[in-house]
Motif scaffolding. Structure first.
Motif, PDB file in Angstrom:
ATOM      1  N   LEU A   2      27.673 -32.601 -15.578  1.00 52.33           N
ATOM      2  CA  LEU A   2      27.055 -31.329 -15.214  1.00 52.33           C
ATOM      3  C   LEU A   2      27.663 -30.799 -13.918  1.00 52.33           C
ATOM      4  CD1 LEU A   2      23.287 -32.151 -15.942  1.00 52.33           C
ATOM      5  CD2 LEU A   2      24.915 -30.962 -17.419  1.00 52.33           C
ATOM      6  N   PRO A   3      27.554 -29.488 -13.680  1.00 55.74           N
ATOM      7  CA  PRO A   3      28.133 -28.910 -12.462  1.00 55.74           C
ATOM      8  C   PRO A   3      27.629 -29.609 -11.199  1.00 55.74           C
ATOM      9  CG  PRO A   3      27.406 -27.185 -13.953  1.00 55.74           C
ATOM     10  CD  PRO A   3      26.918 -28.470 -14.537  1.00 55.74           C
ATOM     11  N   LYS A   4      28.527 -29.822 -10.250  1.00 51.40           N
ATOM     12  CA  LYS A   4      28.165 -30.537  -9.023  1.00 51.40           C
ATOM     13  C   LYS A   4      27.189 -29.747  -8.153  1.00 51.40           C
ATOM     14  CE  LYS A   4      30.956 -34.104  -9.634  1.00 51.40           C
ATOM     15  NZ  LYS A   4      31.403 -33.784 -10.988  1.00 51.40           N
ATOM     16  N   ASN A   5      27.120 -28.436  -8.384  1.00 47.18           N
ATOM     17  CA  ASN A   5      26.237 -27.598  -7.561  1.00 47.18           C
ATOM     18  C   ASN A   5      24.931 -27.264  -8.274  1.00 47.18           C
ATOM     19  OD1 ASN A   5      27.360 -25.944  -9.493  1.00 47.18           O
ATOM     20  ND2 ASN A   5      27.579 -24.175  -8.121  1.00 47.18           N
ATOM     21  N   ILE A   6      24.615 -27.986  -9.343  1.00 48.23           N
ATOM     22  CA  ILE A   6      23.392 -27.723 -10.090  1.00 48.23           C
ATOM     23  C   ILE A   6      22.168 -27.950  -9.207  1.00 48.23           C
ATOM     24  CG2 ILE A   6      23.103 -30.068 -10.992  1.00 48.23           C
ATOM     25  CD1 ILE A   6      22.303 -28.834 -13.673  1.00 48.23           C
ATOM     26  N   TYR A   7      21.145 -27.118  -9.380  1.00 51.44           N
ATOM     27  CA  TYR A   7      19.874 -27.324  -8.681  1.00 51.44           C
ATOM     28  C   TYR A   7      19.182 -28.514  -9.345  1.00 51.44           C
ATOM     29  CZ  TYR A   7      14.993 -26.410  -7.291  1.00 51.44           C
ATOM     30  OH  TYR A   7      13.721 -26.525  -6.808  1.00 51.44           O
ATOM     31  N   ARG A   8      18.733 -29.460  -8.558  1.00 50.48           N
ATOM     32  CA  ARG A   8      18.058 -30.628  -9.145  1.00 50.48           C
ATOM     33  C   ARG A   8      16.835 -31.007  -8.322  1.00 50.48           C
ATOM     34  NH1 ARG A   8      19.967 -35.102  -6.209  1.00 50.48           N
ATOM     35  NH2 ARG A   8      21.764 -34.547  -4.915  1.00 50.48           N
ATOM     36  N   SER A   9      15.870 -31.564  -9.019  1.00 46.74           N
ATOM     37  CA  SER A   9      14.651 -32.026  -8.372  1.00 46.74           C
ATOM     38  C   SER A   9      14.086 -33.178  -9.190  1.00 46.74           C
ATOM     39  CB  SER A   9      13.621 -30.895  -8.274  1.00 46.74           C
ATOM     40  OG  SER A   9      12.485 -31.317  -7.538  1.00 46.74           O
ATOM     41  N   SER A  10      13.262 -34.004  -8.550  1.00 45.49           N
ATOM     42  CA  SER A  10      12.682 -35.152  -9.234  1.00 45.49           C
ATOM     43  C   SER A  10      11.171 -35.180  -9.029  1.00 45.49           C
ATOM     44  CB  SER A  10      13.289 -36.458  -8.716  1.00 45.49           C
ATOM     45  OG  SER A  10      14.673 -36.523  -8.986  1.00 45.49           O
ATOM     46  N   VAL A  11      10.469 -35.446 -10.111  1.00 51.14           N
ATOM     47  CA  VAL A  11       9.020 -35.647 -10.066  1.00 51.14           C
ATOM     48  C   VAL A  11       8.783 -37.136 -10.279  1.00 51.14           C
ATOM     49  CG1 VAL A  11       6.800 -35.097 -11.130  1.00 51.14           C
ATOM     50  CG2 VAL A  11       8.585 -33.340 -10.976  1.00 51.14           C
ATOM     51  N   ASN A  12       8.340 -37.811  -9.238  1.00 46.26           N
ATOM     52  CA  ASN A  12       8.211 -39.266  -9.293  1.00 46.26           C
ATOM     53  C   ASN A  12       6.763 -39.733  -9.123  1.00 46.26           C
ATOM     54  OD1 ASN A  12      11.043 -39.688  -9.461  1.00 46.26           O
ATOM     55  ND2 ASN A  12      11.209 -39.349  -7.259  1.00 46.26           N
TER      56      ASN A  12
END
Length: 364
Positions: free
Chosen positions: A138-148
């Motif tokens: 996936l693109p290196k600048n993708i917006y990412r977040s985690s719900v843990n």
């Protein structure tokens, strides 16, 4: 407004019959004949036929175990480090399988603008989000977040995030993936919490693609969300770290608490959404267990199979924590007629005791 375009699911390679897991647990708990009969009764009343796991041991002879030691007393019992090692090995490939199932014939992977990973059964940094990015290039600048660590209702929380993103960015294509390897955390001590957890939980992954409503593809429009905490149930459902894995607390009072409060929660949620109960065509309820579904059935005075998809998912997969409600929603989507206005009410439960809901429709 945002809408759900598609849902994809995946399970590990090892399918275990409930009867096979029962025999494994009877051995692990070193039960006498009386306790074995009691456990057998509970398993036969669970409403579960199959579960999936990244661990093959649950239906294998001792000499073929890969995760648990072959010793009589199961020492050294799997440590937290071993469990997290297995999570890091298997969670990302399973997530990718669910994502590919979700986006196939919908979008190309390089069109994904936002990635939200969800899990309460494994954590590390770098974590699941970066592993998925690398495996899918996936693109290196993708917006990412985690719900843990939010538990069984976390998928709805992630949908809230996706909804907010899409409402603010019309070109957003948000990919949520919920992956849980619950069977890594089965425990050896024969407490009621451990017995209940090992009877109910399985492994699985579900991915959902969310876009703005203007995107040119049929989808399920997200209308609203509503959540409440039942403070008196704070100690009845919990999920905590320990040196031997994650420890689940599941009180026998949970179905009673849900039965007592669920109708009022539904009424508040529907009032906020401007929809009457009679207008709900499908009920997408997290199958936390057979007794929880029975409690909801009684609370809402259901009479005609309104929870059949939830019961079917429970029967075929067990409770997989966060992805489970998406398995149910995927099953419901197979019956939806997008040429008609049809409404879905969804709800899931988790530590707190937290109850999260959503309302979605085929039409804006």
């Amino acid at each position: 407004m945002a809408k759900i375009i598609s849902i994809g699911t995946a399970v590990p390679a090892h399918q275990h019959k409930q009867e096979e897991i029962l025999q494994f647990m009877q051995r692990v708990y070193a039960m006498n004949e009386t306790d074995k009969r009691k456990l057998k009764f509970l398993y036969h009343q669970s409403g579960i036929q199959n579960r999936y796991s990244v661990i093959s041991d649950y239906s294998k002879p001792v000499n073929e175990w890969k995760f648990y030691p072959h010793t009589e007393n199961l020492e050294p019992f799997p440590s937290l480090e071993l469990r997290m090692g297995w999570f890091n090995k298997y969670a990302a490939p399973l997530s990718v399988d669910a994502i590919r199932n979700c986006i196939e014939h919908k979008i190309h992977s390089d069109e994904i603008t936002h990635l939200i990973t969800v899990s309460c059964t494994g954590m590390s940094a770098p974590g699941l989000d970066l592993q998925v990015m690398e495996l899918m290039d996936l693109p290196k600048n993708i917006y990412r977040s985690s719900v843990n660590f939010m538990g069984c209702y976390a998928a709805i929380h992630a949908l809230k995030m996706a909804n907010s993103i899409c409402n603010n960015e019309k070109d957003a294509k948000v990919l949520i993936v919920c992956t849980e390897l619950c069977t890594l955390h089965f425990q050896r001590e024969g407490t009621i919490d451990n017995i209940t957890s090992s009877m109910l939980f399985g492994d699985g992954s579900a991915a959902v693609l969310v876009t703005h409503d203007s995107y040119n593809h049929p989808g399920l429009v997200i209308k609203d969300f509503y959540s409440e905490i039942i403070s008196k149930g704070k100690k009845d459902m919990a999920w905590e770290l320990s040196s031997s894995g994650f420890l689940m607390t599941l009180s026998g009072y949970i179905p009673e608490l849900i039965e007592e409060d669920f109708e009022a929660l539904v009424n508040k949620s529907l009032l906020k959404s401007g929809i009457k109960k009679e207008a709900v065509d499908y009920w997408c309820i997290h199958p936390g267990g057979k007794r929880i579904l029975e409690a909801i059935h009684k609370s809402l005075q259901f009479t005609n199979g309104q929870l059949k998809e939830s019961y079917k998912v429970l029967n075929d997969f067990g409770n997989m924590s966060s992805p489970t409600i998406l398995f149910v929603l995927k099953a419901i989507l197979q019956h939806i007629d997008f040429n008609k206005e049809q409404n879905i009410f969804g709800a899931a439960f988790g530590p707190g005791l937290t109850m999260e809901t959503f309302v979605a429709s085929t039409h804006a």
